[in-house]
Design a protein around this motif. Structure first.
Motif, PDB file in Angstrom:
ATOM      1  N   LEU A   1       0.824  -1.210   0.000  1.00 24.14           N
ATOM      2  CA  LEU A   1       0.000   0.000   0.000  1.00 24.14           C
ATOM      3  C   LEU A   1       0.859   1.261   0.000  1.00 24.14           C
ATOM      4  CD1 LEU A   1      -2.952  -0.940   2.381  1.00 24.14           C
ATOM      5  CD2 LEU A   1      -2.846  -1.054  -0.117  1.00 24.14           C
ATOM      6  N   GLY A   2       1.982   1.230   0.693  1.00 20.81           N
ATOM      7  CA  GLY A   2       2.886   2.376   0.691  1.00 20.81           C
ATOM      8  C   GLY A   2       3.376   2.702  -0.712  1.00 20.81           C
ATOM      9  N   ASP A   3       3.743   1.666  -1.459  1.00 22.01           N
ATOM     10  CA  ASP A   3       4.197   1.884  -2.840  1.00 22.01           C
ATOM     11  C   ASP A   3       3.058   2.332  -3.741  1.00 22.01           C
ATOM     12  OD1 ASP A   3       6.771   1.231  -2.142  1.00 22.01           O
ATOM     13  OD2 ASP A   3       6.684  -0.810  -2.953  1.00 22.01           O
ATOM     14  N   LEU A   4       1.878   1.749  -3.559  1.00 22.13           N
ATOM     15  CA  LEU A   4       0.733   2.120  -4.404  1.00 22.13           C
ATOM     16  C   LEU A   4       0.260   3.547  -4.156  1.00 22.13           C
ATOM     17  CD1 LEU A   4      -1.475  -1.108  -4.268  1.00 22.13           C
ATOM     18  CD2 LEU A   4      -0.177  -0.250  -6.230  1.00 22.13           C
ATOM     19  N   PHE A   5       0.192   3.941  -2.879  1.00 19.41           N
ATOM     20  CA  PHE A   5      -0.385   5.240  -2.526  1.00 19.41           C
ATOM     21  C   PHE A   5       0.629   6.373  -2.535  1.00 19.41           C
ATOM     22  CE2 PHE A   5      -3.625   2.773   0.257  1.00 19.41           C
ATOM     23  CZ  PHE A   5      -4.352   2.433  -0.863  1.00 19.41           C
ATOM     24  N   GLY A   6       1.894   6.059  -2.360  1.00 15.86           N
ATOM     25  CA  GLY A   6       2.924   7.093  -2.373  1.00 15.86           C
ATOM     26  C   GLY A   6       2.682   8.163  -1.328  1.00 15.86           C
ATOM     27  N   ARG A   7       2.856   9.412  -1.742  1.00 15.83           N
ATOM     28  CA  ARG A   7       2.720  10.545  -0.822  1.00 15.83           C
ATOM     29  C   ARG A   7       1.319  10.694  -0.255  1.00 15.83           C
ATOM     30  NH1 ARG A   7       5.038  14.604  -4.815  1.00 15.83           N
ATOM     31  NH2 ARG A   7       7.086  13.719  -5.130  1.00 15.83           N
ATOM     32  N   GLU A   8       0.346  10.129  -0.924  1.00 15.50           N
ATOM     33  CA  GLU A   8      -1.051  10.257  -0.489  1.00 15.50           C
ATOM     34  C   GLU A   8      -1.459   9.175   0.509  1.00 15.50           C
ATOM     35  OE1 GLU A   8      -2.682  12.942  -1.499  1.00 15.50           O
ATOM     36  OE2 GLU A   8      -0.907  13.459  -2.659  1.00 15.50           O
ATOM     37  N   GLN A   9      -0.506   8.333   0.904  1.00 17.09           N
ATOM     38  CA  GLN A   9      -0.822   7.181   1.744  1.00 17.09           C
ATOM     39  C   GLN A   9      -1.596   7.553   3.005  1.00 17.09           C
ATOM     40  OE1 GLN A   9       2.507   4.804   3.014  1.00 17.09           O
ATOM     41  NE2 GLN A   9       1.215   3.365   4.096  1.00 17.09           N
ATOM     42  N   GLU A  10      -1.149   8.550   3.747  1.00 11.14           N
ATOM     43  CA  GLU A  10      -1.818   8.876   5.014  1.00 11.14           C
ATOM     44  C   GLU A  10      -3.255   9.321   4.793  1.00 11.14           C
ATOM     45  OE1 GLU A  10       0.274  11.162   7.872  1.00 11.14           O
ATOM     46  OE2 GLU A  10       1.935   9.744   7.937  1.00 11.14           O
ATOM     47  N   ASP A  11      -3.490  10.169   3.801  1.00 10.86           N
ATOM     48  CA  ASP A  11      -4.860  10.622   3.510  1.00 10.86           C
ATOM     49  C   ASP A  11      -5.748   9.467   3.066  1.00 10.86           C
ATOM     50  OD1 ASP A  11      -4.224  13.257   4.132  1.00 10.86           O
ATOM     51  OD2 ASP A  11      -3.806  13.805   2.048  1.00 10.86           O
ATOM     52  N   ILE A  12      -5.218   8.617   2.195  1.00  8.61           N
ATOM     53  CA  ILE A  12      -6.008   7.489   1.690  1.00  8.61           C
ATOM     54  C   ILE A  12      -6.321   6.510   2.813  1.00  8.61           C
ATOM     55  CG2 ILE A  12      -5.982   5.479   0.146  1.00  8.61           C
ATOM     56  CD1 ILE A  12      -4.353   7.265  -1.830  1.00  8.61           C
ATOM     57  N   LEU A  13      -5.345   6.236   3.671  1.00 10.02           N
ATOM     58  CA  LEU A  13      -5.586   5.325   4.789  1.00 10.02           C
ATOM     59  C   LEU A  13      -6.627   5.890   5.752  1.00 10.02           C
ATOM     60  CD1 LEU A  13      -1.999   3.995   5.616  1.00 10.02           C
ATOM     61  CD2 LEU A  13      -3.903   2.729   4.593  1.00 10.02           C
ATOM     62  N   TYR A  14      -6.582   7.206   6.007  1.00  9.42           N
ATOM     63  CA  TYR A  14      -7.560   7.821   6.907  1.00  9.42           C
ATOM     64  C   TYR A  14      -8.968   7.654   6.332  1.00  9.42           C
ATOM     65  CZ  TYR A  14      -9.519  11.166  10.236  1.00  9.42           C
ATOM     66  OH  TYR A  14     -10.260  11.748  11.239  1.00  9.42           O
ATOM     67  N   TRP A  15      -9.131   7.979   5.062  1.00  9.80           N
ATOM     68  CA  TRP A  15     -10.457   7.841   4.438  1.00  9.80           C
ATOM     69  C   TRP A  15     -10.845   6.372   4.306  1.00  9.80           C
ATOM     70  CZ3 TRP A  15     -13.565  11.613   4.869  1.00  9.80           C
ATOM     71  CH2 TRP A  15     -13.055  12.899   4.976  1.00  9.80           C
ATOM     72  N   GLY A  16      -9.855   5.506   4.112  1.00 10.94           N
ATOM     73  CA  GLY A  16     -10.137   4.074   4.094  1.00 10.94           C
ATOM     74  C   GLY A  16     -10.646   3.583   5.435  1.00 10.94           C
ATOM     75  N   GLY A  17     -10.070   4.093   6.519  1.00 15.48           N
ATOM     76  CA  GLY A  17     -10.543   3.750   7.856  1.00 15.48           C
ATOM     77  C   GLY A  17     -11.979   4.205   8.062  1.00 15.48           C
TER      78      GLY A  17
ATOM     79  N   HIS B   1       8.516  -0.391  16.645  1.00 19.71           N
ATOM     80  CA  HIS B   1       9.258   0.596  17.434  1.00 19.71           C
ATOM     81  C   HIS B   1      10.709   0.146  17.626  1.00 19.71           C
ATOM     82  CE1 HIS B   1      10.137   3.604  20.440  1.00 19.71           C
ATOM     83  NE2 HIS B   1      10.533   2.648  21.255  1.00 19.71           N
ATOM     84  N   ILE B   2      10.905  -1.095  18.009  1.00 20.55           N
ATOM     85  CA  ILE B   2      12.255  -1.625  18.236  1.00 20.55           C
ATOM     86  C   ILE B   2      13.095  -1.543  16.963  1.00 20.55           C
ATOM     87  CG2 ILE B   2      13.545  -3.770  18.686  1.00 20.55           C
ATOM     88  CD1 ILE B   2      11.210  -4.487  20.643  1.00 20.55           C
ATOM     89  N   HIS B   3      12.467  -1.826  15.822  1.00 18.49           N
ATOM     90  CA  HIS B   3      13.183  -1.834  14.543  1.00 18.49           C
ATOM     91  C   HIS B   3      13.118  -0.492  13.816  1.00 18.49           C
ATOM     92  CE1 HIS B   3      12.846  -6.122  15.465  1.00 18.49           C
ATOM     93  NE2 HIS B   3      13.990  -6.206  14.818  1.00 18.49           N
ATOM     94  N   LYS B   4      12.643   0.528  14.518  1.00 17.43           N
ATOM     95  CA  LYS B   4      12.606   1.898  14.019  1.00 17.43           C
ATOM     96  C   LYS B   4      11.902   2.021  12.661  1.00 17.43           C
ATOM     97  CE  LYS B   4      16.828   3.095  16.537  1.00 17.43           C
ATOM     98  NZ  LYS B   4      16.207   3.013  17.778  1.00 17.43           N
ATOM     99  N   LYS B   5      10.787   1.320  12.529  1.00 19.27           N
ATOM    100  CA  LYS B   5       9.990   1.390  11.306  1.00 19.27           C
ATOM    101  C   LYS B   5       8.998   2.544  11.418  1.00 19.27           C
ATOM    102  CE  LYS B   5      10.189  -3.437  10.030  1.00 19.27           C
ATOM    103  NZ  LYS B   5      10.086  -3.688   8.621  1.00 19.27           N
ATOM    104  N   GLU B   6       9.027   3.433  10.444  1.00 17.34           N
ATOM    105  CA  GLU B   6       8.076   4.544  10.395  1.00 17.34           C
ATOM    106  C   GLU B   6       6.767   4.019   9.812  1.00 17.34           C
ATOM    107  OE1 GLU B   6       8.295   7.782  11.387  1.00 17.34           O
ATOM    108  OE2 GLU B   6      10.187   7.196  12.324  1.00 17.34           O
ATOM    109  N   VAL B   7       5.715   4.077  10.595  1.00 14.27           N
ATOM    110  CA  VAL B   7       4.434   3.523  10.189  1.00 14.27           C
ATOM    111  C   VAL B   7       3.338   4.540  10.474  1.00 14.27           C
ATOM    112  CG1 VAL B   7       2.774   1.663  10.626  1.00 14.27           C
ATOM    113  CG2 VAL B   7       5.219   1.172  10.647  1.00 14.27           C
ATOM    114  N   SER B   8       2.420   4.654   9.530  1.00 13.42           N
ATOM    115  CA  SER B   8       1.259   5.521   9.714  1.00 13.42           C
ATOM    116  C   SER B   8       0.113   4.705  10.308  1.00 13.42           C
ATOM    117  CB  SER B   8       0.822   6.093   8.368  1.00 13.42           C
ATOM    118  OG  SER B   8      -0.422   6.728   8.491  1.00 13.42           O
ATOM    119  N   TYR B   9      -0.576   5.282  11.263  1.00 10.12           N
ATOM    120  CA  TYR B   9      -1.745   4.646  11.874  1.00 10.12           C
ATOM    121  C   TYR B   9      -3.013   5.421  11.507  1.00 10.12           C
ATOM    122  CZ  TYR B   9       1.634   1.774  14.224  1.00 10.12           C
ATOM    123  OH  TYR B   9       2.655   0.877  14.473  1.00 10.12           O
ATOM    124  N   GLN B  10      -3.000   5.974  10.296  1.00 12.30           N
ATOM    125  CA  GLN B  10      -4.134   6.760   9.838  1.00 12.30           C
ATOM    126  C   GLN B  10      -5.354   5.898   9.516  1.00 12.30           C
ATOM    127  OE1 GLN B  10      -4.397  10.321   9.762  1.00 12.30           O
ATOM    128  NE2 GLN B  10      -2.832   9.695  11.216  1.00 12.30           N
TER     129      GLN B  10
END
Length: 147
Positions: free
Chosen positions: A27-43, A93-102
């Motif tokens: 999903l990160g690759d598909l949505f690119g820069r719009e990922q957070e907005d798309i995930l929020y509306w998807g939620g 968190h331990i592996h320092k992965k940046e993840v959106s929870y939108q």
């Protein structure tokens, strides 16, 4: 039985690796820069598809969806402070992965909006030092949902 209840009884489980492949890599690759907005509306879309009557049902949904344990830390007149935790969140968190929870934020916002009939928004509070995700849910009783 509602659509949501049927889906809770699907046999088998998805590994954390499989979940990460879809949720963050694909999903990160598909949505690119719009990922957070798309995930929020998807939620929000998922919340419309699986409407829940109480906050306790939201907590149960999060656990059944594998999103983690949702806890209300503070409840004020027109806002909630929530914390989301899970083994997967700790791993990230331990592996320092940046993840959106939108996705989760949008889901919470729409569930609250549907339950109290006013516009609600959820904000993910960025906290680099903690392995828990904090959300702030706000609504305005003067901003009712219009049919």
């Amino acid at each position: 039985m509602t659509n949501g209840e049927e889906n809770l009884n699907i046999p088998g489980s998805v590994s954390g690796f499989g979940y990460e492949l879809i949720r963050h890599d694909l999903l990160g690759d598909l949505f690119g820069r719009e990922q957070e907005d798309i995930l929020y509306w998807g939620g929000k879309m998922l919340a419309r598809k699986y409407p829940l009557a109480t906050f306790e049902e939201i907590i149960t949904f999060f656990e059944n969806a594998g999103w983690g344990t949702l806890v209300v830390n503070e409840e004020k007149k027109q806002e909630f402070h929530l914390t989301l935790s899970s083994e997967l969140i700790s791993y990230r968190h331990i592996h320092k992965k940046e993840v959106s929870y939108q996705l989760e934020a949008g889901f919470i916002a729409m569930q609250i909006q549907q339950q109290i009939d006013v516009v609600a928004e959820t904000y993910e509070e960025k906290n680099k030092r903690n392995d828990k995700i904090k959300f702030l849910v706000k609504w305005d009783l003067k901003d009712p949902i219009r049919d």
